[in-house]
Write a protein that holds these residues in place. Sequence first.
Motif, PDB file in Angstrom:
ATOM      1  N   ILE A 139       0.972  -1.305   0.001  1.00 30.42           N
ATOM      2  CA  ILE A 139      -0.057   0.317   0.388  1.00 30.42           C
ATOM      3  C   ILE A 139       1.225   1.271   0.101  1.00 30.42           C
ATOM      4  CG2 ILE A 139      -1.630   1.549   1.282  1.00 30.42           C
ATOM      5  CD1 ILE A 139      -2.410  -1.720   2.448  1.00 30.42           C
ATOM      6  N   VAL A 140       0.517   2.092  -0.982  1.00 31.26           N
ATOM      7  CA  VAL A 140       1.365   3.805  -0.628  1.00 31.26           C
ATOM      8  C   VAL A 140       0.774   4.680  -0.734  1.00 31.26           C
ATOM      9  CG1 VAL A 140       2.693   5.525  -2.035  1.00 31.26           C
ATOM     10  CG2 VAL A 140       3.303   3.051  -2.401  1.00 31.26           C
ATOM     11  N   VAL A 141       0.964   5.506   0.654  1.00 28.14           N
ATOM     12  CA  VAL A 141       0.297   6.585   0.557  1.00 28.14           C
ATOM     13  C   VAL A 141       1.030   7.827  -0.038  1.00 28.14           C
ATOM     14  CG1 VAL A 141      -1.012   7.594   2.724  1.00 28.14           C
ATOM     15  CG2 VAL A 141      -0.741   5.451   2.726  1.00 28.14           C
ATOM     16  N   LEU A 142      -0.634   8.821  -0.680  1.00 28.88           N
ATOM     17  CA  LEU A 142       0.335   9.767  -0.947  1.00 28.88           C
ATOM     18  C   LEU A 142      -0.232  11.150  -0.392  1.00 28.88           C
ATOM     19  CD1 LEU A 142       1.701  11.974  -2.898  1.00 28.88           C
ATOM     20  CD2 LEU A 142       0.003  11.275  -5.064  1.00 28.88           C
ATOM     21  N   SER A 143      -0.367  11.550  -0.054  1.00 30.38           N
ATOM     22  CA  SER A 143      -0.899  13.166   0.982  1.00 30.38           C
ATOM     23  C   SER A 143      -1.358  14.280  -0.339  1.00 30.38           C
ATOM     24  CB  SER A 143      -0.467  13.361   2.102  1.00 30.38           C
ATOM     25  OG  SER A 143       0.650  13.983   2.045  1.00 30.38           O
ATOM     26  N   VAL A 144      -2.409  14.382  -0.249  1.00 29.57           N
ATOM     27  CA  VAL A 144      -2.429  16.178  -1.561  1.00 29.57           C
ATOM     28  C   VAL A 144      -1.420  16.958  -1.809  1.00 29.57           C
ATOM     29  CG1 VAL A 144      -5.010  14.930  -2.854  1.00 29.57           C
ATOM     30  CG2 VAL A 144      -4.591  16.915  -0.584  1.00 29.57           C
ATOM     31  N   PRO A 145      -0.555  16.979  -0.626  1.00 34.95           N
ATOM     32  CA  PRO A 145       0.529  18.455  -0.380  1.00 34.95           C
ATOM     33  C   PRO A 145       1.416  18.066  -0.830  1.00 34.95           C
ATOM     34  CG  PRO A 145      -1.197  18.388   1.728  1.00 34.95           C
ATOM     35  CD  PRO A 145      -1.135  16.657   1.044  1.00 34.95           C
ATOM     36  N   GLU A 146       1.551  17.036  -1.168  1.00 36.71           N
ATOM     37  CA  GLU A 146       2.833  16.205  -1.697  1.00 36.71           C
ATOM     38  C   GLU A 146       2.472  16.367  -2.954  1.00 36.71           C
ATOM     39  OE1 GLU A 146       4.811  12.252  -0.267  1.00 36.71           O
ATOM     40  OE2 GLU A 146       2.493  12.518   0.976  1.00 36.71           O
ATOM     41  N   GLY A 147       1.596  17.041  -3.877  1.00 39.11           N
ATOM     42  CA  GLY A 147       1.780  17.376  -5.296  1.00 39.11           C
ATOM     43  C   GLY A 147       1.144  16.296  -6.123  1.00 39.11           C
ATOM     44  N   ASP A 148       1.135  16.133  -7.236  1.00 41.00           N
ATOM     45  CA  ASP A 148       0.089  14.982  -8.574  1.00 41.00           C
ATOM     46  C   ASP A 148       1.042  14.330  -8.841  1.00 41.00           C
ATOM     47  OD1 ASP A 148       0.926  17.188  -9.697  1.00 41.00           O
ATOM     48  OD2 ASP A 148      -0.622  17.653  -9.924  1.00 41.00           O
ATOM     49  N   ASP A 149       3.021  15.436  -9.041  1.00 44.89           N
ATOM     50  CA  ASP A 149       3.726  14.357  -9.473  1.00 44.89           C
ATOM     51  C   ASP A 149       4.451  13.243  -9.106  1.00 44.89           C
ATOM     52  OD1 ASP A 149       4.648  16.202  -7.831  1.00 44.89           O
ATOM     53  OD2 ASP A 149       5.963  16.645  -8.678  1.00 44.89           O
ATOM     54  N   LYS A 150       4.057  12.320  -8.141  1.00 44.80           N
ATOM     55  CA  LYS A 150       4.516  11.923  -6.911  1.00 44.80           C
ATOM     56  C   LYS A 150       5.268  10.912  -7.541  1.00 44.80           C
ATOM     57  CE  LYS A 150       6.859  14.519  -3.884  1.00 44.80           C
ATOM     58  NZ  LYS A 150       6.398  15.679  -4.254  1.00 44.80           N
ATOM     59  N   VAL A 175      -5.054  23.100  -1.711  1.00 45.89           N
ATOM     60  CA  VAL A 175      -3.018  23.082  -2.162  1.00 45.89           C
ATOM     61  C   VAL A 175      -3.397  23.182  -4.173  1.00 45.89           C
ATOM     62  CG1 VAL A 175      -2.463  21.921  -0.524  1.00 45.89           C
ATOM     63  CG2 VAL A 175      -4.108  20.449  -2.251  1.00 45.89           C
ATOM     64  N   ASP A 176      -2.750  22.798  -4.664  1.00 54.31           N
ATOM     65  CA  ASP A 176      -2.449  22.276  -6.044  1.00 54.31           C
ATOM     66  C   ASP A 176      -2.475  20.862  -6.401  1.00 54.31           C
ATOM     67  OD1 ASP A 176      -2.346  25.361  -7.315  1.00 54.31           O
ATOM     68  OD2 ASP A 176      -0.624  25.721  -7.119  1.00 54.31           O
ATOM     69  N   PHE A 177      -3.749  20.883  -6.495  1.00 50.79           N
ATOM     70  CA  PHE A 177      -3.031  19.500  -6.698  1.00 50.79           C
ATOM     71  C   PHE A 177      -4.423  18.597  -8.173  1.00 50.79           C
ATOM     72  CE2 PHE A 177      -4.591  14.621  -6.719  1.00 50.79           C
ATOM     73  CZ  PHE A 177      -3.080  13.964  -6.207  1.00 50.79           C
ATOM     74  N   LYS A 179      -6.463  16.114  -9.617  1.00 49.11           N
ATOM     75  CA  LYS A 179      -6.821  14.545  -9.508  1.00 49.11           C
ATOM     76  C   LYS A 179      -5.885  13.824 -10.998  1.00 49.11           C
ATOM     77  CE  LYS A 179     -10.121  14.296  -6.679  1.00 49.11           C
ATOM     78  NZ  LYS A 179     -11.319  13.301  -6.631  1.00 49.11           N
ATOM     79  N   LYS A 180      -6.638  14.612 -11.794  1.00 47.01           N
ATOM     80  CA  LYS A 180      -7.085  13.950 -12.967  1.00 47.01           C
ATOM     81  C   LYS A 180      -4.698  13.486 -13.384  1.00 47.01           C
ATOM     82  CE  LYS A 180     -10.394  14.560 -16.048  1.00 47.01           C
ATOM     83  NZ  LYS A 180     -11.550  15.786 -16.276  1.00 47.01           N
ATOM     84  N   THR A 181      -4.553  14.966 -13.321  1.00 46.32           N
ATOM     85  CA  THR A 181      -2.785  14.661 -13.179  1.00 46.32           C
ATOM     86  C   THR A 181      -2.277  13.793 -12.546  1.00 46.32           C
ATOM     87  OG1 THR A 181      -2.895  17.027 -13.825  1.00 46.32           O
ATOM     88  CG2 THR A 181      -0.451  15.963 -13.775  1.00 46.32           C
ATOM     89  N   PHE A 182      -2.752  13.619 -11.626  1.00 45.61           N
ATOM     90  CA  PHE A 182      -1.906  12.706 -10.758  1.00 45.61           C
ATOM     91  C   PHE A 182      -2.765  10.258 -11.407  1.00 45.61           C
ATOM     92  CE2 PHE A 182      -4.023   9.915  -7.681  1.00 45.61           C
ATOM     93  CZ  PHE A 182      -2.773   8.627  -7.282  1.00 45.61           C
ATOM     94  N   LEU A 183      -3.820  10.757 -11.444  1.00 50.17           N
ATOM     95  CA  LEU A 183      -3.983   9.785 -12.027  1.00 50.17           C
ATOM     96  C   LEU A 183      -3.298   9.306 -13.247  1.00 50.17           C
ATOM     97  CD1 LEU A 183      -8.122   9.061 -11.651  1.00 50.17           C
ATOM     98  CD2 LEU A 183      -6.412   7.963 -10.583  1.00 50.17           C
ATOM     99  N   LYS A 184      -3.237  10.284 -14.438  1.00 54.85           N
ATOM    100  CA  LYS A 184      -2.071   9.812 -15.761  1.00 54.85           C
ATOM    101  C   LYS A 184      -0.828   9.663 -15.006  1.00 54.85           C
ATOM    102  CE  LYS A 184      -0.800  13.037 -19.736  1.00 54.85           C
ATOM    103  NZ  LYS A 184       0.316  13.256 -18.742  1.00 54.85           N
TER     104      LYS A 184
END
Lengths: 223, 112
Positions: A139-150, A175-177, A179-184
């Motif tokens: 399981i990987v946890v990413l929190s939105v303040p970390e950014g969609d590029d992680k 925050v600047d996150f 979701k579409k960019t993150f999913l991509k």
Amino acid sequence: MNKIKILTSVLKANDQLAGSTREWFNGKGITAFNMMSSPGSGKTTIIESIVGTMKDRSSVAVLEGDIETTLDSERISKKKVKVVSINTGPFGGDCHLEASWIRTALGELDLKKVKTVIIENIGNLVCPAEFDTGSHRNIVVLSVPEGDDKPAKYPLAFNKADLVILNKIDLLPYVDFDKKTFLKNLRSVNPKAKVIETSGKTGSGIHKVSEWMDAQRMTRRKK
Amino acid sequence: MHELSIVMNIFDIITEKVPDKKIRALKMAVGDISGVSVEALRFSFDIAKKGTALEDAELKIKRVKVSVRCRKCGAGAVLKDRFVLQCPECPSRDVEIVKGRELNIEYVEVND
Ligand SMILES: Nc1nc2c(ncn2[C@@H]2O[C@H](COP(=O)(O)OP(=O)(O)O)[C@@H](O)[C@H]2O)c(=O)[nH]1
Ligand SMILES: [Mg+2]
Ligand SMILES: [Zn+2]
């Protein structure tokens, strides 16, 4: 000069031990989850919430490897579940958990009734991804303040994830996150992982993580 | 970073496989997504080798690019710059990573 072929992976010993740990879990009917993230993404908070909603807390054990905050074990044990802190040792060992430490930590627990082991790995997305812990699911946890590029920055960790928890979803308006960019970005390194949005603060989405974990236990039992 | 403990692992493996020999060179294969920093590996190697059989050894490193193979159509490709799992031929993203995660000791060189 004389060449001597060695041809071996430096991680082979760890991989073998992790494999045998998995067999050992299987023999006991235990499903093990390895949770990875950067420091502060919300691993401990999510584990607290998950075990907090469990009916039978004697069936879960937590291995606490995150030494970023030494209070994590105390936080978990307040929830009345079995927890053991993993001391990673003084020598360059505080960036990830290795299979041998997991085995040692398991030896300190009474696992008679345990069906679920949750490993909170050390807060870092590079090193833990290289070392198989012997768990069944990552399981990987990413929190939105970390950014969609992680996902693009830590491809191996996200590639190995069976579940990606998008946490601190309550902070999305601030925050600047995207979701579409993150999913991509996620799909380009991992086409399959399940994604669940949570807030450790409001508790939203946590039940979905519990359901996902239950489903993993069931599919493993059928095999 | 754990490169120093990785170097200690490497030394253990070499001492076990090639005991009692002075090592002149060590060849490693390091994948682009192995998670290991080559700079940190070299740095740790230089610190840790003092007083060991690898004291005078040169560390040679071969970088391995990420290669994928499509599980649908079988097409293979070496990934150029970014790590993106995508079949080079068909629209499938169901590709297997066949290279790029290596952290391997290939060989050592010793005096005859
Ligand atoms: N706003 C907000 N804060 C959170 C959320 N989840 C965790 N936190 C806070 O983030 C901080 C780090 O959380 P923690 O669980 O210790 O992270 P860990 O290092 O990954 O174990 C704590 O102050 C938590 O209260 C969330 O969903 N929303
Ligand atoms: Mg924690
Ligand atoms: Zn294809």
